[in-house]
Design a protein around this motif. Structure first.
Motif, PDB file in Angstrom:
ATOM      1  N   THR A  87       0.821  -1.208   0.000  1.00  8.27           N
ATOM      2  CA  THR A  87       0.000   0.000   0.000  1.00  8.27           C
ATOM      3  C   THR A  87       0.856   1.260   0.000  1.00  8.27           C
ATOM      4  O   THR A  87       0.424   2.312  -0.484  1.00  8.27           O
ATOM      5  CB  THR A  87      -0.959   0.015   1.206  1.00  8.27           C
ATOM      6  OG1 THR A  87      -0.209  -0.110   2.429  1.00  8.27           O
ATOM      7  CG2 THR A  87      -1.957  -1.131   1.125  1.00  8.27           C
ATOM      8  N   ASN A  88       2.061   1.170   0.512  1.00  3.96           N
ATOM      9  CA  ASN A  88       2.981   2.296   0.471  1.00  3.96           C
ATOM     10  C   ASN A  88       3.612   2.442  -0.920  1.00  3.96           C
ATOM     11  O   ASN A  88       3.672   3.537  -1.487  1.00  3.96           O
ATOM     12  CB  ASN A  88       4.069   2.107   1.528  1.00  3.96           C
ATOM     13  CG  ASN A  88       5.000   3.289   1.615  1.00  3.96           C
ATOM     14  OD1 ASN A  88       4.553   4.427   1.653  1.00  3.96           O
ATOM     15  ND2 ASN A  88       6.299   3.036   1.651  1.00  3.96           N
ATOM     16  N   ARG A  89       4.028   1.326  -1.499  1.00  3.53           N
ATOM     17  CA  ARG A  89       4.715   1.384  -2.780  1.00  3.53           C
ATOM     18  C   ARG A  89       3.773   1.703  -3.942  1.00  3.53           C
ATOM     19  O   ARG A  89       4.225   2.082  -5.022  1.00  3.53           O
ATOM     20  CB  ARG A  89       5.470   0.081  -3.034  1.00  3.53           C
ATOM     21  CG  ARG A  89       6.558  -0.160  -1.996  1.00  3.53           C
ATOM     22  CD  ARG A  89       7.610  -1.120  -2.465  1.00  3.53           C
ATOM     23  NE  ARG A  89       8.547  -0.457  -3.382  1.00  3.53           N
ATOM     24  CZ  ARG A  89       9.596  -1.076  -3.915  1.00  3.53           C
ATOM     25  NH1 ARG A  89       9.833  -2.347  -3.649  1.00  3.53           N
ATOM     26  NH2 ARG A  89      10.394  -0.425  -4.728  1.00  3.53           N
ATOM     27  N   LEU A  90       2.488   1.543  -3.718  1.00  2.31           N
ATOM     28  CA  LEU A  90       1.515   1.947  -4.730  1.00  2.31           C
ATOM     29  C   LEU A  90       1.831   3.354  -5.217  1.00  2.31           C
ATOM     30  O   LEU A  90       1.873   3.615  -6.426  1.00  2.31           O
ATOM     31  CB  LEU A  90       0.101   1.872  -4.141  1.00  2.31           C
ATOM     32  CG  LEU A  90      -1.107   2.089  -5.048  1.00  2.31           C
ATOM     33  CD1 LEU A  90      -2.359   1.549  -4.368  1.00  2.31           C
ATOM     34  CD2 LEU A  90      -1.335   3.525  -5.456  1.00  2.31           C
ATOM     35  N   PHE A  91       2.067   4.271  -4.292  1.00  4.80           N
ATOM     36  CA  PHE A  91       2.284   5.672  -4.663  1.00  4.80           C
ATOM     37  C   PHE A  91       3.676   5.889  -5.268  1.00  4.80           C
ATOM     38  O   PHE A  91       3.841   6.683  -6.191  1.00  4.80           O
ATOM     39  CB  PHE A  91       2.067   6.567  -3.447  1.00  4.80           C
ATOM     40  CG  PHE A  91       0.690   6.408  -2.879  1.00  4.80           C
ATOM     41  CD1 PHE A  91      -0.402   6.964  -3.513  1.00  4.80           C
ATOM     42  CD2 PHE A  91       0.478   5.646  -1.745  1.00  4.80           C
ATOM     43  CE1 PHE A  91      -1.676   6.794  -3.025  1.00  4.80           C
ATOM     44  CE2 PHE A  91      -0.797   5.468  -1.242  1.00  4.80           C
ATOM     45  CZ  PHE A  91      -1.883   6.033  -1.883  1.00  4.80           C
ATOM     46  N   GLU A  92       4.656   5.169  -4.754  1.00  6.03           N
ATOM     47  CA  GLU A  92       5.996   5.271  -5.318  1.00  6.03           C
ATOM     48  C   GLU A  92       6.009   4.860  -6.787  1.00  6.03           C
ATOM     49  O   GLU A  92       6.614   5.519  -7.630  1.00  6.03           O
ATOM     50  CB  GLU A  92       6.961   4.395  -4.522  1.00  6.03           C
ATOM     51  CG  GLU A  92       8.367   4.330  -5.106  1.00  6.03           C
ATOM     52  CD  GLU A  92       9.201   3.250  -4.472  1.00  6.03           C
ATOM     53  OE1 GLU A  92      10.219   2.870  -5.088  1.00  6.03           O
ATOM     54  OE2 GLU A  92       8.849   2.766  -3.386  1.00  6.03           O
ATOM     55  N   LEU A  93       5.322   3.766  -7.103  1.00 10.88           N
ATOM     56  CA  LEU A  93       5.354   3.237  -8.466  1.00 10.88           C
ATOM     57  C   LEU A  93       4.350   3.927  -9.388  1.00 10.88           C
ATOM     58  O   LEU A  93       4.588   4.045 -10.588  1.00 10.88           O
ATOM     59  CB  LEU A  93       5.092   1.728  -8.435  1.00 10.88           C
ATOM     60  CG  LEU A  93       6.125   0.908  -7.653  1.00 10.88           C
ATOM     61  CD1 LEU A  93       5.705  -0.547  -7.580  1.00 10.88           C
ATOM     62  CD2 LEU A  93       7.508   1.031  -8.267  1.00 10.88           C
ATOM     63  N   THR A 129      -1.993  10.336  -6.156  1.00 10.05           N
ATOM     64  CA  THR A 129      -2.402  10.917  -4.871  1.00 10.05           C
ATOM     65  C   THR A 129      -3.645  11.790  -4.978  1.00 10.05           C
ATOM     66  O   THR A 129      -4.086  12.356  -3.976  1.00 10.05           O
ATOM     67  CB  THR A 129      -1.255  11.751  -4.266  1.00 10.05           C
ATOM     68  OG1 THR A 129      -0.992  12.876  -5.118  1.00 10.05           O
ATOM     69  CG2 THR A 129       0.009  10.926  -4.102  1.00 10.05           C
ATOM     70  N   ASP A 130      -4.205  11.915  -6.162  1.00  9.50           N
ATOM     71  CA  ASP A 130      -5.446  12.678  -6.351  1.00  9.50           C
ATOM     72  C   ASP A 130      -6.533  12.085  -5.443  1.00  9.50           C
ATOM     73  O   ASP A 130      -6.862  10.903  -5.533  1.00  9.50           O
ATOM     74  CB  ASP A 130      -5.874  12.579  -7.818  1.00  9.50           C
ATOM     75  CG  ASP A 130      -7.083  13.445  -8.151  1.00  9.50           C
ATOM     76  OD1 ASP A 130      -7.857  13.802  -7.225  1.00  9.50           O
ATOM     77  OD2 ASP A 130      -7.281  13.745  -9.338  1.00  9.50           O
ATOM     78  N   ARG A 131      -7.089  12.898  -4.577  1.00  9.96           N
ATOM     79  CA  ARG A 131      -8.064  12.397  -3.611  1.00  9.96           C
ATOM     80  C   ARG A 131      -9.296  11.792  -4.286  1.00  9.96           C
ATOM     81  O   ARG A 131      -9.960  10.926  -3.710  1.00  9.96           O
ATOM     82  CB  ARG A 131      -8.489  13.520  -2.666  1.00  9.96           C
ATOM     83  CG  ARG A 131      -7.464  13.785  -1.582  1.00  9.96           C
ATOM     84  CD  ARG A 131      -7.957  14.797  -0.580  1.00  9.96           C
ATOM     85  NE  ARG A 131      -8.105  16.124  -1.157  1.00  9.96           N
ATOM     86  CZ  ARG A 131      -8.565  17.192  -0.508  1.00  9.96           C
ATOM     87  NH1 ARG A 131      -8.961  17.073   0.747  1.00  9.96           N
ATOM     88  NH2 ARG A 131      -8.647  18.379  -1.109  1.00  9.96           N
TER      89      ARG A 131
END
Length: 413
Positions: A356-362, A368-370
């Protein structure tokens, strides 16, 4: 209740009566039904999270499907599916909406307690209610004590009833329960499940769950003020944790938590792949035309899949160990099940948080758009994995193999 906003602080009435649930007959049907339910509850998950809506309609769909009764023994009309199947079902539901997956946890754990320590009359009574579609809601944890095991809630016997008093927090499922299992101590300090009707006088459920994740569980507060419970519905939960005659109950409780985290990780990885394929851009220093051809992204997703596969494999191993311990409970078989579940819980916790953390990294900044609601995966994983610390799971595994010490017997081990 379908429009209930979680955390608004209201007192919530008991749910309306529902038609009898479907009765699932075997493992194959359970998995097929879970796939169908998961596909249907996945719709609207982002919006429910964004608006803090309790998933009442989806919960009815889930429990009416018969999936809440699949661990009822065959002698009482249930499917008595394997715990491998239970893990698969919870993974599927939790990948669709982990809050809804968690709402099953205390219910199934209570079914296990009734099976292991209930009297024959209690089993006949309560298993019939479960197969008809009745849902249990948790009233266990308290705040302000030294540890989670220290409880202030007590009951006294009064004729054919017991009278219970206390205050409970983190009461997952109580908002929409038909029956609330109140964990209370007798005058000898032993824990029992006093199973009260949700509409019992003196039992008040307050919708004040304010965590940033697992919002849809509605895990608010329960006030227990002179609640009368028939003694025939007071189950001797303490008997499940006797060192000389242990049961698989502690392993079962933790196993379901592990399956929720595995489902969360699966969903997060799937969302990552979808975003990388459809929206993410290759990095400026990459020769790749597409983000999906970036070798570092490929490597990272390969690593996540390997770790998820290992976590799911250990979940299956743990399910088989639980089946053995349920069939032939002994200090050795129960300890083996606890250790298998602890190993599974370590990996599912770690892959849930990492994926769930690496989702944003990749996926990159656009993810990150809400409006997309992808942050719900990390928030849900971070909150749910706080149920018990993985550092203690490593400790009991190491102590078991190095020193031959069995894990402690309680619902967190």
């Amino acid at each position: 209740m379908s429009t209930l906003v979680v955390g608004d602080g209201r007192v919530v009435p008991a749910p309306a009566a529902r038609p009898a649930a479907h009765v699932i007959r075997d493992d194959e049907e359970a998995i097929a039904v879970a796939r169908d339910v998961a596909a249907r509850i996945a719709d609207g998950a982002v919006e429910r999270d964004r608006q803090d809506l309790f998933p009442a309609t989806e919960l009815d769909l889930y429990s009416d499907s018969g999936l809440w009764g699949i661990t009822v023994p065959r002698a009482y009309g249930g499917a008595d599916v394997s715990y491998g199947t239970v893990g698969h079902v919870i993974r599927l539901i939790s990948a669709a909406d982990s809050s809804i997956g968690q709402l099953t946890q205390n219910h199934l754990a209570t079914v296990a307690v009734i099976r292991s320590t209930g009297t024959e009359a209690q089993k006949a009574d309560l298993f019939a209610e479960i197969l008809a579609g009745k849902r249990f809601g948790n009233a266990f944890s308290e705040t302000g004590t030294r540890t989670v095991r220290d409880l202030k809630t007590r009951f006294v016997r009064d004729g054919r009833d017991v009278v219970v008093n206390g205050v409970k927090h983190y009461a997952s499922g109580a908002l929409a329960a038909d029956l609330v299992q109140i964990v209370a101590l007798d005058d000898e300090g032993r824990s029992w499940l006093a199973i009260a009707d949700r509409a019992a006088p003196g039992l008040t459920v307050i919708n004040d769950w304010a965590a940033f994740g697992q919002r849809g569980t509605g895990s608010g507060k329960v006030l227990v003020e002179n609640v009368r419970v028939p003694e025939r519905r007071v189950v001797a939960a303490w008997k499940a944790y006797l060192p000389e005659t242990p049961t698989a109950d502690s392993a079962i409780s933790q196993f379901i938590q592990s399956a929720i985290d595995a489902g969360l990780a699966e969903a997060a990885i799937a969302e990552t792949e979808h975003f990388v394929r459809t929206r993410a851009r290759a990095w400026v220093d990459s020769a790749a035309e597409r983000a999906g051809d970036d070798p570092y992204t490929i490597h990272a997703l390969g690593e996540l899949h390997v770790r998820l596969s290992a976590a799911k494999a250990l979940l299956d191993v743990a399910g088989r160990a639980i089946d053995v311990a349920v069939e032939a409970p002994s200090p050795d078989s129960v300890a083996a099940a606890q250790i298998a579940v602890a190993e599974s819980k370590i990996l599912t916790t770690e892959i849930a948080i990492e994926s769930t953390n690496r989702l944003f990294e990749l996926a990159g900044t656009a993810s990150t758009d809400r409006a997309l609601g992808l942050d719900r995966f990390w928030r849900n994983a971070r909150v749910h994995t706080l149920h018990d610390p993985v550092r203690w799971k490593y400790a009991i595994v190491g102590d078991y193999y190095l020193n031959g010490r069995r894990p402690p017997l309680h619902p967190w081990s």
